[in-house]
Motif scaffolding. Structure first.
Motif, short mmCIF file in Angstrom:
data_model
loop_
_atom_site.label_atom_id
_atom_site.label_comp_id
_atom_site.label_asym_id
_atom_site.label_seq_id
_atom_site.Cartn_x
_atom_site.Cartn_y
_atom_site.Cartn_z
N LEU A 43 0.82 -1.23 0.00
CA LEU A 43 0.00 0.00 0.00
C LEU A 43 0.85 1.27 0.00
CD1 LEU A 43 -2.72 -1.08 2.61
CD2 LEU A 43 -3.04 -0.81 0.13
N GLY A 44 2.15 1.11 0.07
CA GLY A 44 3.03 2.27 0.09
C GLY A 44 3.09 2.98 1.43
N ARG A 45 2.62 2.31 2.48
CA ARG A 45 2.62 2.91 3.82
C ARG A 45 3.87 2.60 4.61
NH1 ARG A 45 -3.47 0.93 5.50
NH2 ARG A 45 -4.64 2.12 3.91
N PHE A 46 4.63 1.63 4.12
CA PHE A 46 5.86 1.25 4.83
C PHE A 46 6.96 0.98 3.81
CE2 PHE A 46 8.72 -2.09 6.43
CZ PHE A 46 9.21 -1.46 7.55
N ASP A 47 8.11 1.59 4.04
CA ASP A 47 9.26 1.39 3.15
C ASP A 47 10.49 1.15 4.02
OD1 ASP A 47 11.28 1.40 1.32
OD2 ASP A 47 10.69 3.26 0.33
N PRO A 48 11.13 -0.02 3.89
CA PRO A 48 12.32 -0.30 4.71
C PRO A 48 13.41 0.74 4.57
CG PRO A 48 11.55 -2.31 3.61
CD PRO A 48 10.77 -1.16 3.03
N ALA A 49 13.36 1.53 3.50
CA ALA A 49 14.38 2.57 3.32
C ALA A 49 14.33 3.62 4.43
CB ALA A 49 14.19 3.24 1.96
N MET A 50 13.24 3.64 5.18
CA MET A 50 13.12 4.60 6.28
C MET A 50 14.21 4.38 7.33
SD MET A 50 9.89 2.93 8.40
CE MET A 50 10.14 3.88 9.88
N PHE A 51 14.75 3.17 7.39
CA PHE A 51 15.77 2.88 8.40
C PHE A 51 17.11 3.51 8.08
CE2 PHE A 51 12.75 -0.69 8.82
CZ PHE A 51 12.40 -0.49 10.16
#
Length: 390
Positions: free
Chosen positions: A222-230
């Motif tokens: 859904l585009g609500r979570f992206d591991p790149a945020m880490f």
């Protein structure tokens, strides 16, 4: 690359699951050559989690694209595939024992030989277990509840889903599920007949891994979570805490093994130490494969690149893409090989090692055959034109 890494993880956990199962069946010292001495995280946990992650990604995309009708069509297809694999394992176990005779005694037949037909029938109704194939009946139950979980995530109620998972996991710690199975077996008389109800993996406990992975995968879709945020520097201290916890768990587990202490933790109910250790390992691995690749610390950066190469290694990725069929085969293969070899007391450690390596090596030919079968079916659907396998 994201899907490649996920498949690589599944292939890694699947390989070592087979490696350890084979070592256990043939009593080989090769069981020491694994990552199992690095804490309370084992292959089945990672396999179940990443399977949920893949289901969340794929099924949520189908729900968004084709609506509920498309989702349920995918669910029915998946249930059919898993159930057929489950039935094949049951039939193979029954036929193998029937051919070998009722006096056959190997570790894998400890309980099954007492009532082959009854145990197979219990398995057909997802109420019984087959050694080393417990994940299949567990998955079937999880898949049936997958649409409800996806609806919650789609409506922005991921925390509610996780709260339900936590409550069910907590309930599993009380032992009430095992008590129910024992009572049902006693009241029905099946226990006296040699039929064992229930499976090794407590479904109320292990659902936390599957639906936890599903929640992550669905939110990614859904585009609500992206591991790149880490990659945000604020996550580095959290990752270091996870690293210290993972090291602490590994050290305690190793010390417990060296001192010969009896483990009090129960894997079947996914004891709290398993959950905590898994979360710590998941946290550090996620950070390493995202932010760790460009971290200022040379050691962490080297380790991160090594892990990335490992989990994107083509043989592991290929294995992970055909994990269901390979998993079903490993149960059947072990049954057949155990029957062919018989008692292992007279075997040398070299002979046992050869059996373990040989069984583990069969995984890739099975994956290749499944890939060819998928290609053949795709070609027929395309009207005879060649379609590359997955």
């Amino acid at each position: 690359m994201r899907f490649q890494i996920i498949d690589g993880f599944r292939g890694f956990f699947l390989f070592f699951m087979v490696w350890m199962h084979s070592a256990a069946v043939f009593h080989s010292d090769l069981h020491y050559i694994s990552h199992h001495s690095l804490g309370w995280v084992e292959d089945a946990q990672g396999f179940v989690f990443f399977s949920g992650l893949v289901i969340g990604l794929v099924f949520m995309k189908r729900l968004v694209k084709s609506g509920e009708r498309g989702l349920w069509a995918l669910v029915r297809k998946r249930v059919k595939t898993i159930y057929i694999a489950h039935l094949l394992v049951l039939v193979a176990a029954f036929v193998a024992l029937w051919v070998a005779g009722p006096d056959t005694r190997t570790d894998m037949f400890t309980y099954f030989a007492q009532a082959p037909f009854g145990n197979v029938l219990a398995g057909v109704f997802l109420m019984g277990r087959i050694t080393y194939a417990d994940i299949l009946p567990m998955y079937l139950v999880f898949i049936l509840f997958t649409p409800a979980a996806l609806y919650l995530v789609r409506e922005g109620r991921t925390m509610l889903l996780l709260a339900i998972c936590f409550a069910l996991w907590g309930g599993a710690q009380t032992g009430v599920v095992e008590f129910f199975w024992r009572k049902l077996g006693d009241v029905s008389g099946l226990t006296e007949d040699g039929v064992r109800l229930g499976i090794f993996f407590n479904r109320f406990a292990w659902q936390a891994l599957y639906f936890g992975g599903l929640a992550i995968g669905a939110n990614m879709a859904l585009g609500r979570f992206d591991p790149a945020m880490f990659k945000d520097p604020r996550w580095r201290p959290v990752a270091m805490v996870c690293l210290m916890l993972a090291g602490l768990f590994a050290g305690c587990d190793l010390l417990q093994t060296i001192m010969g202490l009896k483990a009090e933790q129960e894997r079947n109910i996914l004891d709290a130490v398993y959950v905590a250790n898994f979360l710590a390992d998941l946290g550090i691995m996620t950070w390493l494969l995202t932010a760790g690749l460009s971290d200022g610390n040379a050691v962490l950066r080297t380790v991160a690149h090594a892990f990335r190469r490992l989990f994107t290694w083509r043989p592991l990725v290929f294995l992970g893409r055909h994990s269901l069929q390979v998993y079903a085969w490993h149960a059947i293969g072990l049954w057949l090989l155990a029957l062919a070899v018989g008692p292992t007391e007279a075997l040398s450690q070299l002979d046992r090692a050869i059996l373990v390596v040989a069984m583990s090596a069969t995984l890739w030919p099975v994956a290749w055959l499944n890939a060819r079968w998928q290609s053949f079916r795709a070609m027929r659907r395309a009207g005879g034109q060649s379609v590359p396998a997955e």
